[in-house]
Structures are given as structure tokens and as C-alpha cells.
Design a protein around this motif. Sequence first.
Motif, PDB file in Angstrom:
ATOM      1  N   PHE A 216       6.959  79.704 -12.951  1.00 13.95           N
ATOM      2  CA  PHE A 216       8.427  79.237 -12.872  1.00 13.95           C
ATOM      3  C   PHE A 216       9.120  79.266 -14.330  1.00 13.95           C
ATOM      4  N   LEU A 217      10.479  79.387 -14.227  1.00 18.18           N
ATOM      5  CA  LEU A 217      11.321  79.616 -15.307  1.00 18.18           C
ATOM      6  C   LEU A 217      12.384  79.221 -15.023  1.00 18.18           C
ATOM      7  N   CYS A 218      13.379  78.574 -15.752  1.00 20.91           N
ATOM      8  CA  CYS A 218      14.708  78.202 -15.598  1.00 20.91           C
ATOM      9  C   CYS A 218      15.567  78.164 -17.074  1.00 20.91           C
ATOM     10  N   LYS A 219      16.798  78.162 -16.915  1.00 22.65           N
ATOM     11  CA  LYS A 219      17.582  78.058 -18.062  1.00 22.65           C
ATOM     12  C   LYS A 219      17.346  76.564 -18.539  1.00 22.65           C
ATOM     13  N   GLY A 220      17.302  76.712 -20.310  1.00 21.50           N
ATOM     14  CA  GLY A 220      17.166  75.513 -20.981  1.00 21.50           C
ATOM     15  C   GLY A 220      18.226  74.605 -20.920  1.00 21.50           C
ATOM     16  N   CYS A 221      18.227  73.648 -21.309  1.00 22.76           N
ATOM     17  CA  CYS A 221      19.344  72.788 -21.405  1.00 22.76           C
ATOM     18  C   CYS A 221      19.548  72.210 -22.903  1.00 22.76           C
ATOM     19  N   GLU A 222      20.675  72.567 -23.534  1.00 24.95           N
ATOM     20  CA  GLU A 222      21.218  71.996 -24.717  1.00 24.95           C
ATOM     21  C   GLU A 222      21.847  70.545 -24.151  1.00 24.95           C
ATOM     22  N   VAL A 223      21.081  69.626 -24.361  1.00 25.80           N
ATOM     23  CA  VAL A 223      21.595  68.346 -23.756  1.00 25.80           C
ATOM     24  C   VAL A 223      22.533  67.650 -24.825  1.00 25.80           C
ATOM     25  N   SER A 224      23.711  67.292 -23.928  1.00 24.03           N
ATOM     26  CA  SER A 224      24.898  66.400 -24.678  1.00 24.03           C
ATOM     27  C   SER A 224      24.622  64.997 -24.342  1.00 24.03           C
ATOM     28  N   PRO A 225      25.181  64.049 -25.393  1.00 25.13           N
ATOM     29  CA  PRO A 225      25.062  62.649 -25.068  1.00 25.13           C
ATOM     30  C   PRO A 225      26.173  62.278 -24.024  1.00 25.13           C
ATOM     31  N   VAL A 226      25.736  61.443 -23.297  1.00 26.45           N
ATOM     32  CA  VAL A 226      26.591  60.887 -22.327  1.00 26.45           C
ATOM     33  C   VAL A 226      28.160  60.391 -23.017  1.00 26.45           C
ATOM     34  N   GLY A 227      29.147  60.966 -22.384  1.00 27.66           N
ATOM     35  CA  GLY A 227      30.274  60.609 -22.892  1.00 27.66           C
ATOM     36  C   GLY A 227      30.844  59.388 -22.484  1.00 27.66           C
ATOM     37  N   ARG A 228      31.141  58.540 -23.171  1.00 23.64           N
ATOM     38  CA  ARG A 228      31.814  57.188 -22.779  1.00 23.64           C
ATOM     39  C   ARG A 228      33.287  56.836 -23.105  1.00 23.64           C
ATOM     40  N   ASP A 229      34.058  57.859 -23.599  1.00 26.27           N
ATOM     41  CA  ASP A 229      35.429  57.781 -23.817  1.00 26.27           C
ATOM     42  C   ASP A 229      36.253  58.524 -22.939  1.00 26.27           C
ATOM     43  N   LYS A 230      35.780  58.876 -21.507  1.00 28.07           N
ATOM     44  CA  LYS A 230      36.586  59.523 -20.900  1.00 28.07           C
ATOM     45  C   LYS A 230      37.829  58.607 -20.192  1.00 28.07           C
ATOM     46  N   PRO A 231      38.770  59.305 -19.746  1.00 28.76           N
ATOM     47  CA  PRO A 231      39.735  58.519 -19.181  1.00 28.76           C
ATOM     48  C   PRO A 231      39.437  57.825 -17.936  1.00 28.76           C
ATOM     49  N   ALA A 232      39.719  56.762 -17.452  1.00 27.81           N
ATOM     50  CA  ALA A 232      39.278  55.943 -16.115  1.00 27.81           C
ATOM     51  C   ALA A 232      40.121  56.714 -15.001  1.00 27.81           C
ATOM     52  N   SER A 233      41.112  57.326 -15.164  1.00 27.33           N
ATOM     53  CA  SER A 233      41.746  57.947 -14.120  1.00 27.33           C
ATOM     54  C   SER A 233      42.503  59.494 -14.570  1.00 27.33           C
ATOM     55  N   PRO A 234      42.374  60.350 -13.913  1.00 29.80           N
ATOM     56  CA  PRO A 234      41.669  60.593 -12.734  1.00 29.80           C
ATOM     57  C   PRO A 234      40.137  60.827 -13.057  1.00 29.80           C
ATOM     58  N   ILE A 235      39.368  60.766 -12.068  1.00 27.80           N
ATOM     59  CA  ILE A 235      37.832  60.990 -12.058  1.00 27.80           C
ATOM     60  C   ILE A 235      37.813  62.550 -12.057  1.00 27.80           C
ATOM     61  N   ARG A 236      37.436  63.320 -13.112  1.00 25.34           N
ATOM     62  CA  ARG A 236      37.245  64.578 -12.908  1.00 25.34           C
ATOM     63  C   ARG A 236      36.058  65.122 -12.274  1.00 25.34           C
ATOM     64  N   LEU A 237      36.123  65.774 -11.357  1.00 21.68           N
ATOM     65  CA  LEU A 237      35.060  66.782 -10.800  1.00 21.68           C
ATOM     66  C   LEU A 237      35.096  68.110 -11.170  1.00 21.68           C
ATOM     67  N   VAL A 238      34.084  68.728 -11.748  1.00 18.06           N
ATOM     68  CA  VAL A 238      33.959  69.933 -12.113  1.00 18.06           C
ATOM     69  C   VAL A 238      33.066  70.810 -11.516  1.00 18.06           C
ATOM     70  N   TYR A 239      33.277  71.999 -10.715  1.00 19.91           N
ATOM     71  CA  TYR A 239      32.510  73.032 -10.310  1.00 19.91           C
ATOM     72  C   TYR A 239      32.708  74.228 -11.273  1.00 19.91           C
ATOM     73  N   ALA A 240      31.654  74.795 -11.631  1.00 15.89           N
ATOM     74  CA  ALA A 240      31.692  76.223 -12.484  1.00 15.89           C
ATOM     75  C   ALA A 240      30.652  77.031 -12.076  1.00 15.89           C
ATOM     76  N   GLY A 241      31.011  77.983 -11.297  1.00 14.52           N
ATOM     77  CA  GLY A 241      30.057  78.966 -10.668  1.00 14.52           C
ATOM     78  C   GLY A 241      30.828  80.012  -9.776  1.00 14.52           C
ATOM     79  N   ASN A 242      30.004  80.668  -9.001  1.00  9.27           N
ATOM     80  CA  ASN A 242      30.671  81.740  -8.054  1.00  9.27           C
ATOM     81  C   ASN A 242      30.747  81.008  -6.610  1.00  9.27           C
TER      82      ASN A 242
END
Length: 423
Positions: A216-242
Motif C-alpha cells: 500500500f502506498l498513498c500520497k503523503g500529507c504536509e499537514v496544516s494547522p487547523v485555521g481558526r480565523d475563517k469568516p463565519a459566512s459563507p461557509i466555503r466548501l471546496v472540491y479540487a479534482g477531476n
Amino acid sequence: MRILVGSKNAWNDMNAVGNTLSNWFYAQEDMEFSSLYSRSQLPANRVCSDYFRITETQMLKNIFTPEKVGSHFTLGSDEMNFEAGSSGSTERRLIDFVKEHSLKPVYALSDKLWADGRWANERLKNYIKEFNPDIFFSFATEPVVLRKRMELVKELCNSKCVLFVADDVYSVFLKDGKKRVIGDFEWCMNNADYIYAASEEMCKEYGESFKREFHFLCKGCEVSPVGRDKPASPIRLVYAGNLFYGRDEILALTAQAVEAINRQSETKLFLEIYTASPVADTMQSRLNIEGASKVMGAKPYSQIVEIMRQAHIVLQVESFDKAEIEKVRLSFSTKISDCLQSGSAVVAIGPDGISSIEYLKKVGGATVITDTDSIADVLSDFVANPSLLSEYAEKTNKFALENIEIKTVRKKISDDFKSLLRK
């Protein structure tokens, strides 16, 4: 150690193959790379500067002079264009058109050109001998081409061959019934020195089919800290891929749910879709809904990473259509690692039994939706309880750090390669 990387696409961080290669091989100080590929697109990565390119256009232009096929060149990272993707190129538009319309004569011509084998000329052989790879590493696609490449590196340099099986291509080959393709794929599986696969389920099934071990092999993660300063609205959903394999339909249903919630809620949602895939005419209005969703096009991977970090929710989606399920059931989407490293809440939508969905069920903090009728309910819960977003993201971060942190994945690859060369 010298690693010759074989692929169809250019080693370009804007495409999934190139991005995955860079994820695995960046900062591997004891490795030197060269890339052998078969598209006209130029590479763009910070790992490799030496390339050999063979394209179908070259083969057609030199049908009577096959000795002229192939070009060896170098390209430093300071000469590469990391902003320009392949989505707008003539070649990319042609490929997308052929895929969209399933033009079998075009596929037949491509198969014939590669099966002919005259592309394996003295130019290619001299390039391989000069680089003299210790290891040939390749995605396990295009078995007619892959077998010839493996035969050449073994014959000319006695190189070890390492393969990565990203999708359940063997089932597709068996279904298509092309004996040459099936035979060449089986030869590649039986003659590779080491084989990775993209999911635990694939390792098990392919291991049983070919009576050997898959890893088994998968891409590794360069893990980011959880962001706590994101605007309350709108709640942004992001899809990145084909948008292939019916994923566009699931995104359309998600956009529809977002629109319905926004009509009733003071806190708004917004779905952003980042993709290099062509959007079918029938999907344009369903994916671009004013105030609810928008197709943002392709962006350089470095920008995608930052966009996903700034999102409240990152999405992984798979189709519920039976035919599409068969195509992806054993795959571990590279988007999963991108989602897990983002520091954002992860939401997956897809049916039970698909490797990517089953994997995310085990990830702490990930929300998995296995019924499209539940999409609106789950998103409504986040609107009503936005504190869940950071709570779930923290749990997902912990899982990523403990299981697929990028340094751990890269060390595994380096250790595997060194162990193989000692044998």
C-alpha cells in the motif's frame, strides 16, 4: 541512486500524476531522476530536470523514419511555467474530446502506433544507457508501452522495476477482452521487482490474482494547522479534482443542496469547484448556481493547497452509479491526502464498498455521507453548529499526522528502494 520515472503525462505539478510524483520524490536527497513520458506538454516540477519525450504526433510524422522519433532535453525549474496547466492546450482539448465521445478509431490508432514498437529506437536506447537507472519506476498503465520500457531497462541496464497500480485497470482490460493488453499487463505484474497499490483492498485482490505481494502506498500529507480565523459566512466548501467517473453529478446534487439551504438560512454556504476537466454543457447550469456554487477552473497546485487551507469544508466525492463504482472501487483517490492535509473539515460523499469511502470512514473527524438524500441534512447541521467544523478538523489532523505524514511516506519509499537494490 538513479531513478528513471516512466509515465504517459508530463511530470507537471498541475496534473494528478505529476503532483503525486513530486509528493513522493521531492527532497529525496539520495536520488537522481530522469523522466520518460509520452505527451507534448512540458514538465513543471522542482524534482527532475532531465527528460525524454516520445509522442504519438512524432510517430505519425515519422511513420517512415522511426529513427527520428523521440527527443531528449533538460529543463531546470527556473525555466518551467508553474502557472500554465495543460487544460487549455490543443493536445488536452483533443484528449478530452476523445474521452467525452469515446472515439474508438482514435484509441485503435493509438494502440497500433505503440504496439508497432518502432518507437523503441536507438535514440531511446542510448538515452536509457546513458542515464543507466538503478530503478525504473512507473504507474502501471498502458501495458503495451510499459512492457517494452521494462524490457529495455532490464536488458540494457539490469534495472529493478517498481510499479504503482493506481486504479483497477486489470478488471477493465479483462472486460474489454484485448488479449495483447491483458497479456502484457500480466507480464508486467509478474516481472516487476516490487509493486505498490493505491488501497489495501487492491493489495489484497491483486495479490490473490497474481500470487505475489502488493504494498500500500498513498500520497503523503504536509499537514496544516487547523485555521481558526475563517469568516463565519459563507461557509466555503471546496472540491479540487477531476469531474470524471460521475463525480460531476454528485457535485451538482451538492450545489442543489447548498442552494436550498441558503434560501432558508441566514448563514450561507458556497461550493467552489477547482478542476481542469471539461464541464459538459448539461452540467454548466447545475454546477454554476448564483450564490451557491461556481466552477473556478484549474489552478497551480501551490494555490490549491492554500485554497483548501482557507476552506471550511473540503470534499471528496464518488458516484453512486453502478458502472462508475466498478471503475473506482479499488482506487484511493489522491484527493484524499490533499483533503487530510488541509486543516479543514473533511466531508466525503459516496457509496459503501468503495476503497476511498471505506478508508475515510476510519479517519477521525471525517464526515462520510453514503446516501445522497442526506447531503442537505449534514450540511444543515454544520450551518446550525459551525463549531463542529474546527472540532472535526482537529481530529482529522491528528489522524493524518499519525498515519500519512509526508516525511514518513517518503522515508518508506527510500527504505523500500534501498532494500530492493540490496537484493
